[in-house]
Design a protein around this motif. Structure first.
Motif, PDB file in Angstrom:
ATOM      1  N   ARG A 152      43.645  45.952  39.702  1.00 30.05           N
ATOM      2  CA  ARG A 152      43.920  44.893  40.649  1.00 30.05           C
ATOM      3  C   ARG A 152      44.228  45.494  42.019  1.00 30.05           C
ATOM      4  O   ARG A 152      43.817  44.981  43.055  1.00 30.05           O
ATOM      5  CB  ARG A 152      45.113  44.069  40.170  1.00 30.05           C
ATOM      6  CG  ARG A 152      45.174  42.790  40.931  1.00 30.05           C
ATOM      7  CD  ARG A 152      46.266  41.892  40.513  1.00 30.05           C
ATOM      8  NE  ARG A 152      46.405  40.919  41.585  1.00 30.05           N
ATOM      9  CZ  ARG A 152      47.275  39.963  41.590  1.00 30.05           C
ATOM     10  NH1 ARG A 152      48.092  39.839  40.581  1.00 30.05           N
ATOM     11  NH2 ARG A 152      47.334  39.133  42.592  1.00 30.05           N
ATOM     12  N   ASP A 156      41.987  45.187  45.415  1.00 27.58           N
ATOM     13  CA  ASP A 156      42.681  44.287  46.338  1.00 27.58           C
ATOM     14  C   ASP A 156      41.780  43.964  47.537  1.00 27.58           C
ATOM     15  O   ASP A 156      41.190  44.865  48.132  1.00 27.58           O
ATOM     16  CB  ASP A 156      43.975  44.963  46.819  1.00 27.58           C
ATOM     17  CG  ASP A 156      44.789  44.056  47.728  1.00 27.58           C
ATOM     18  OD1 ASP A 156      45.732  43.439  47.213  1.00 27.58           O
ATOM     19  OD2 ASP A 156      44.460  43.962  48.935  1.00 27.58           O
ATOM     20  N   LEU A 177      37.741  40.384  43.145  1.00 33.28           N
ATOM     21  CA  LEU A 177      38.501  39.509  42.249  1.00 33.28           C
ATOM     22  C   LEU A 177      38.669  38.101  42.800  1.00 33.28           C
ATOM     23  O   LEU A 177      39.013  37.180  42.069  1.00 33.28           O
ATOM     24  CB  LEU A 177      39.874  40.127  41.954  1.00 33.28           C
ATOM     25  CG  LEU A 177      39.805  41.433  41.153  1.00 33.28           C
ATOM     26  CD1 LEU A 177      41.183  42.043  41.019  1.00 33.28           C
ATOM     27  CD2 LEU A 177      39.194  41.199  39.784  1.00 33.28           C
ATOM     28  N   MET A 262      44.684  40.599  36.070  1.00 39.39           N
ATOM     29  CA  MET A 262      43.848  40.800  37.251  1.00 39.39           C
ATOM     30  C   MET A 262      43.542  39.511  38.000  1.00 39.39           C
ATOM     31  O   MET A 262      43.511  39.496  39.230  1.00 39.39           O
ATOM     32  CB  MET A 262      42.556  41.535  36.884  1.00 39.39           C
ATOM     33  CG  MET A 262      42.808  43.006  36.520  1.00 39.39           C
ATOM     34  SD  MET A 262      41.374  43.852  35.844  1.00 39.39           S
ATOM     35  CE  MET A 262      40.353  44.039  37.305  1.00 39.39           C
ATOM     36  N   THR A 263      43.281  38.419  37.270  1.00 40.75           N
ATOM     37  CA  THR A 263      42.906  37.179  37.967  1.00 40.75           C
ATOM     38  C   THR A 263      43.635  35.943  37.452  1.00 40.75           C
ATOM     39  O   THR A 263      43.528  34.883  38.063  1.00 40.75           O
ATOM     40  CB  THR A 263      41.403  36.884  37.788  1.00 40.75           C
ATOM     41  OG1 THR A 263      41.158  36.679  36.400  1.00 40.75           O
ATOM     42  CG2 THR A 263      40.550  38.015  38.308  1.00 40.75           C
TER      43      THR A 263
END
Lengths: 319, 272
Positions: A152, A156, A177, A262-263
């Motif tokens: 992540r 970014d 992402l 992550m999402t």
């Protein structure tokens, strides 16, 4: 001689302590004692297995047929949880995302694993291979939270190293992402990074199991390079590939941690997968019955994948 | 380029790829010790010129981080010990004792490997709730102990031990338990080590079920704790990377010490 023929009782009957031989047990009793012994050996494991594995599977199918109100109202509703799933566009989206994730990760991880294993195998014996192997394998030891957090950060949208590196090459990368089309593939990429080294080790072991004579024979026949790879090595790796396919496929169907970290399923629901759907319906919306039904669906997916792989790649040589 | 040159180029390429492969881990460590302005500097600071310990000490003082490490250790140790203790006799019954229906029963055990914990979380949650084991150590590790992978691995290994050894021991009057303890187990070191490593790594890293079973921060295992860190600091990558780095240190140390055993353990536990 096998275990069957030699029990304590056989020895007793064959002629020894008088006080024991006075009461030679009947055949039925001996059989019972033997069965008792087997049960004793199996019991500790079987207890865990029945209570925490097989039991819950059946229990889960049961729960999926009920509407389970958190206030304690339990109502049998038959297949209506499944019908609600079938009518839920969000469920189909999660199913599609799960299949897409598996389709992205499985071939990638297997190809990377085989490729790395073949490279290491080609250079076997050199000291450098040990370090190369260690480097590729290492991410497998990280837990999913570390993998998720690191990727992540790397991805970014403002300060991620991957984007900065790509930009410095003059490219204009997507904000991985945060872009619906890229979120799931990005997670798949991080997953491949995490797990490919594990597959590499397995394939490498399979390569090392190949008897030296086969290489000698191939050499006599003049098979080298691609021909050796295509006609000798890859067919011999088939059993390994079968299990790798099934196990990697399963891990694709149950993907959860990376996505959550992550999402969290986003942007929108672009990366919401079945396990995340299950988690939200079960533990956020408290629709336990519907969540249990999703569990049954995931199990059905795994079962079909396994049966299909066995059909494609054959049973015989496995194991 | 001649063949030898090509071969050398190949291994050099592989070594470069391997270093690139570890770059995310190095980036994580670097971020953990960078001053916050450097973390968000453009162009990025790849190698920090100043090392600061704020993020690391922040994780250790503001969060029960060491307690999470302890929790993970307890869960992983309990899983490893218990699953070895129960898997050994079962594997023995499946490999060294003859009985009717053995292979059929084994196949049923084995096929349950296809059912991951993820599929079972709802029923397990109900079950653990009824047993009042939610938010406890046993609540986390009991379901993992029931995984058949250990029985499978040990059975494969036991099958390759010559049957004559058992027979000789039986002639000497040894019963099945005696044979297991004094004939089979002393020969099974590598398999037991492989199983122990596999179970330890698996339970140390387990995420989905632990997240559901554990609710109070002091009971969190390391992966769950790290996820909680993220919830609190959505963008403070310094703190997040510090936590992730601390969580990675044991893996690095253990791997450096036991690399060969770990890789061998993995190959022994996997289906090939």
């Amino acid at each position: 001689m096998s275990w069957r023929a030699r029990t304590v009782w056989d020895r007793v009957r064959a002629g020894a302590p008088a006080e024991a031989s006075a009461r030679v047990p009947s055949r039925g009793l001996r059989r019972l004692l033997r069965a008792g012994e087997v049960v004793l050996f199996l019991a500790p494991f079987a207890a865990f297995w029945l209570l925490f594995r097989l039991g819950p599977v059946l229990y889960g199918v049961g729960i999926s047929l009920y509407r389970w109100d958190p206030l304690g109202d339990v109502q049998f509703v038959g297949v209506s949880n499944y019908l609600r799933l079938a009518a839920d566009r969000r469920f189909w989206n999660a199913l599609r995302n799960t299949l897409a994730f598996a389709a992205l990760t499985v071939p990638g991880i297997l190809a990377l694993g085989v490729g790395l294993a073949l490279t290491l195998f080609t250079y076997r014996g050199r000291p450098a291979t040990r370090w190369v192997e260690a480097a590729f394998f290492f991410p497998y030891l990280l837990n999913v939270s570390v993998v998720g957090l690191v990727w992540r950060w790397l991805l970014d949208p403002d300060f991620g190293a991957v984007l900065l590196a790509l930009r410095s090459l003059g490219l204009r990368p997507p904000v991985f992402l945060n872009e619906p089309a890229w979120a799931l593939p990005s997670i798949a990429f991080a997953t491949a990074w995490w797990l490919a080294g594990y597959r590499m080790v397995i394939f490498r072991a399979a390569l090392e199991d190949i008897p030296e004579e086969i290489f000698d024979a191939a050499k006599v026949d003049g098979a080298t390079g691609w021909r050796l790879l295509r006609s000798v090595l890859l067919p011999l790796l088939k059993p390994a590939a079968l299990f790798a396919l099934v196990l990697t496929g399963i891990s694709g169907f149950i993907v959860f941690g990376q996505v959550l970290i992550m999402t969290a399923g986003g942007p929108g629901r672009a990366s919401e997968v079945l396990a995340l759907y299950l988690y939200r319906f079960g533990f956020e919306y408290l629709e336990m019955g519907q969540a249990a039904a999703v569990g049954v669906v995931i199990f059905a997916l795994i079962l079909s994948l396994t049966l299909l792989s066995f059909r494609w790649l054959g049973y015989g040589s496995a194991g | 380029m001649n063949v030898r040159g090509l071969a050398r180029a190949g291994i050099v390429l592989a070594a470069l790829a391997a270093m690139l492969w570890l770059a995310p881990v190095l980036w994580m460590f670097a971020t953990a010790v960078k001053p916050t302005p450097h973390i968000f500097a453009l162009p990025p600071v790849w190698v920090p010129s100043v090392v600061v310990w704020d993020h690391l000490s922040g994780v250790l003082t503001k969060w029960p981080f060491l307690r999470w490490v302890w929790n993970s250790g307890v869960v992983a140790t309990a899983t490893t010990v218990l699953s070895t203790v129960v898997s050994v006799p079962a594997a023995f019954a499946f490999s060294r004792l003859q009985w009717r229906g053995r292979d059929a029963v084994f196949l049923i055990f084995l096929s349950s490997m296809l059912i991951p914990l993820e599929v079972n979380v709802i029923p397990l949650y109900f079950l653990m709730n009824r047993l009042q084991l939610l938010n406890t150590y046993p609540g986390v590790f009991l379901p993992i102990v029931g995984m058949p992978v250990g029985v499978f691995l040990l059975r494969q290994f036991f099958l390759n031990i010559p049957q004559e050894l058992d027979d000789a021991a039986r002639v000497d009057g040894a019963g099945s338990w005696r044979i297991l303890l004094s004939v089979i187990l002393p020969l099974s070191g590598p398999a037991l080590a492989a199983l122990a490593i596999y179970m330890f790594v698996f339970s140390w890293n387990e995420f989905f079920w632990s997240m559901i079973a554990l609710s109070s921060p002091r009971m969190f295992t390391l992966p769950i704790g790290l996820r909680a860190l993220q919830g609190a600091y959505d963008i403070d990558y310094g703190v997040l990377m510090a936590g992730a780095s601390l969580a990675t240190v044991p893996a690095v140390l253990v791997f450096l010490l036991l690399q060969r055993h770990i890789i061998r353990g993995v190959t022994l536990t996997a289906f090939r």
